[in-house]
Design a protein around this motif. Structure first.
Motif, PDB file in Angstrom:
ATOM      1  N   ASN A   1     -13.421 -14.869 -21.575  1.00 18.62           N
ATOM      2  CA  ASN A   1     -13.306 -13.624 -22.341  1.00 18.62           C
ATOM      3  C   ASN A   1     -13.113 -13.902 -23.825  1.00 18.62           C
ATOM      4  O   ASN A   1     -13.769 -13.283 -24.677  1.00 18.62           O
ATOM      5  CB  ASN A   1     -12.147 -12.773 -21.817  1.00 18.62           C
ATOM      6  N   LEU A   2     -12.225 -14.831 -24.144  1.00 16.37           N
ATOM      7  CA  LEU A   2     -11.975 -15.195 -25.541  1.00 16.37           C
ATOM      8  C   LEU A   2     -13.236 -15.768 -26.184  1.00 16.37           C
ATOM      9  O   LEU A   2     -13.594 -15.427 -27.312  1.00 16.37           O
ATOM     10  CB  LEU A   2     -10.821 -16.196 -25.622  1.00 16.37           C
ATOM     11  N   SER A   3     -13.917 -16.628 -25.467  1.00 23.01           N
ATOM     12  CA  SER A   3     -15.136 -17.260 -25.975  1.00 23.01           C
ATOM     13  C   SER A   3     -16.236 -16.233 -26.201  1.00 23.01           C
ATOM     14  O   SER A   3     -16.978 -16.317 -27.180  1.00 23.01           O
ATOM     15  CB  SER A   3     -15.608 -18.337 -25.003  1.00 23.01           C
ATOM     16  N   GLU A   4     -16.328 -15.273 -25.310  1.00 27.25           N
ATOM     17  CA  GLU A   4     -17.328 -14.212 -25.461  1.00 27.25           C
ATOM     18  C   GLU A   4     -17.032 -13.388 -26.711  1.00 27.25           C
ATOM     19  O   GLU A   4     -17.944 -13.055 -27.474  1.00 27.25           O
ATOM     20  CB  GLU A   4     -17.350 -13.328 -24.209  1.00 27.25           C
ATOM     21  N   GLU A   5     -15.761 -13.057 -26.934  1.00 27.43           N
ATOM     22  CA  GLU A   5     -15.370 -12.309 -28.138  1.00 27.43           C
ATOM     23  C   GLU A   5     -15.740 -13.078 -29.407  1.00 27.43           C
ATOM     24  O   GLU A   5     -16.169 -12.487 -30.394  1.00 27.43           O
ATOM     25  CB  GLU A   5     -13.866 -12.033 -28.135  1.00 27.43           C
ATOM     26  N   ALA A   6     -15.562 -14.396 -29.374  1.00 30.67           N
ATOM     27  CA  ALA A   6     -15.863 -15.235 -30.535  1.00 30.67           C
ATOM     28  C   ALA A   6     -17.349 -15.610 -30.617  1.00 30.67           C
ATOM     29  O   ALA A   6     -17.784 -16.188 -31.610  1.00 30.67           O
ATOM     30  CB  ALA A   6     -15.020 -16.513 -30.481  1.00 30.67           C
ATOM     31  N   ASN A   7     -18.097 -15.290 -29.562  1.00 27.53           N
ATOM     32  CA  ASN A   7     -19.501 -15.679 -29.446  1.00 27.53           C
ATOM     33  C   ASN A   7     -19.673 -17.187 -29.664  1.00 27.53           C
ATOM     34  O   ASN A   7     -20.546 -17.644 -30.388  1.00 27.53           O
ATOM     35  CB  ASN A   7     -20.384 -14.883 -30.413  1.00 27.53           C
ATOM     36  N   HIS A   8     -18.794 -17.927 -29.003  1.00 31.95           N
ATOM     37  CA  HIS A   8     -18.798 -19.391 -29.105  1.00 31.95           C
ATOM     38  C   HIS A   8     -18.334 -19.926 -27.750  1.00 31.95           C
ATOM     39  O   HIS A   8     -17.164 -19.809 -27.406  1.00 31.95           O
ATOM     40  CB  HIS A   8     -17.848 -19.823 -30.221  1.00 31.95           C
ATOM     41  N   HIS A   9     -19.251 -20.487 -26.999  1.00 34.40           N
ATOM     42  CA  HIS A   9     -19.014 -20.737 -25.579  1.00 34.40           C
ATOM     43  C   HIS A   9     -18.889 -22.225 -25.245  1.00 34.40           C
ATOM     44  O   HIS A   9     -19.783 -23.000 -25.576  1.00 34.40           O
ATOM     45  CB  HIS A   9     -20.149 -20.116 -24.769  1.00 34.40           C
ATOM     46  N   PRO A  10     -17.813 -22.593 -24.562  1.00 33.57           N
ATOM     47  CA  PRO A  10     -17.620 -23.989 -24.149  1.00 33.57           C
ATOM     48  C   PRO A  10     -18.294 -24.274 -22.813  1.00 33.57           C
ATOM     49  O   PRO A  10     -18.715 -23.364 -22.106  1.00 33.57           O
ATOM     50  CB  PRO A  10     -16.097 -24.077 -23.992  1.00 33.57           C
TER      51      PRO A  10
ATOM     52  N   ASP B   1     -14.410 -24.700 -33.552  1.00 32.75           N
ATOM     53  CA  ASP B   1     -14.136 -25.431 -32.307  1.00 32.75           C
ATOM     54  C   ASP B   1     -12.644 -25.717 -32.168  1.00 32.75           C
ATOM     55  O   ASP B   1     -12.061 -25.533 -31.100  1.00 32.75           O
ATOM     56  CB  ASP B   1     -14.928 -26.748 -32.271  1.00 32.75           C
ATOM     57  N   PHE B   2     -12.034 -26.158 -33.243  1.00 42.29           N
ATOM     58  CA  PHE B   2     -10.611 -26.490 -33.198  1.00 42.29           C
ATOM     59  C   PHE B   2      -9.728 -25.249 -33.137  1.00 42.29           C
ATOM     60  O   PHE B   2      -8.678 -25.268 -32.492  1.00 42.29           O
ATOM     61  CB  PHE B   2     -10.243 -27.385 -34.389  1.00 42.29           C
ATOM     62  N   GLU B   3     -10.163 -24.169 -33.773  1.00 42.65           N
ATOM     63  CA  GLU B   3      -9.414 -22.912 -33.673  1.00 42.65           C
ATOM     64  C   GLU B   3      -9.411 -22.405 -32.236  1.00 42.65           C
ATOM     65  O   GLU B   3      -8.381 -21.971 -31.719  1.00 42.65           O
ATOM     66  CB  GLU B   3     -10.027 -21.869 -34.607  1.00 42.65           C
ATOM     67  N   LEU B   4     -10.563 -22.463 -31.601  1.00 41.68           N
ATOM     68  CA  LEU B   4     -10.630 -22.033 -30.201  1.00 41.68           C
ATOM     69  C   LEU B   4      -9.848 -22.967 -29.297  1.00 41.68           C
ATOM     70  O   LEU B   4      -9.191 -22.515 -28.356  1.00 41.68           O
ATOM     71  CB  LEU B   4     -12.081 -21.913 -29.746  1.00 41.68           C
ATOM     72  N   ALA B   5      -9.890 -24.266 -29.556  1.00 40.85           N
ATOM     73  CA  ALA B   5      -9.117 -25.217 -28.754  1.00 40.85           C
ATOM     74  C   ALA B   5      -7.635 -24.846 -28.778  1.00 40.85           C
ATOM     75  O   ALA B   5      -6.966 -24.855 -27.740  1.00 40.85           O
ATOM     76  CB  ALA B   5      -9.323 -26.639 -29.274  1.00 40.85           C
ATOM     77  N   LYS B   6      -7.138 -24.493 -29.945  1.00 37.86           N
ATOM     78  CA  LYS B   6      -5.735 -24.102 -30.070  1.00 37.86           C
ATOM     79  C   LYS B   6      -5.458 -22.827 -29.269  1.00 37.86           C
ATOM     80  O   LYS B   6      -4.441 -22.713 -28.584  1.00 37.86           O
ATOM     81  CB  LYS B   6      -5.381 -23.890 -31.540  1.00 37.86           C
TER      82      LYS B   6
END
Length: 99
Positions: free
Chosen positions: A48-57, A82-87
């Protein structure tokens, strides 16, 4: 987003010690859960978070072990995002793992 150079990547990794550099263009972390369904819940929150950011792991579920790998395809390497999402993924892990 602009691709980070090696020294910037090393600095960001020192801020995120649970994440490891993989193939010089990915960061990766393994998350362990006590219960299988906690891991699945975590994956849904990450999705869900990745979809909101449109950046998918890349996400791998191996019973109670979840592996997350992330890179920035357009930048052909790692970026601040990438690092912001990792956090943020780490914060989700703490939330889910409390249960």
């Amino acid at each position: 987003m602009e691709r980070l150079n090696q020294s910037a990547i090393e600095a960001r990794l020192s801020e995120n010690p649970n994440w490891k550099l993989s193939d010089d263009k990915w960061i990766e972390r393994k998350y362990r859960f006590k219960e299988y369904l906690n891991g699945v819940e975590f994956v849904q929150l990450v999705a869900n978070l990745s979809e909101e950011a449109n950046h998918h792991p890349f996400i791998s579920i191996d019973y109670k072990l979840i592996t997350v790998k992330i890179t920035s395809w357009r930048a052909k390497g790692l970026t601040d995002l990438d690092f912001e999402l990792a956090k943020k993924y780490d914060e989700l892990y703490k939330k889910v793992n409390k249960n």
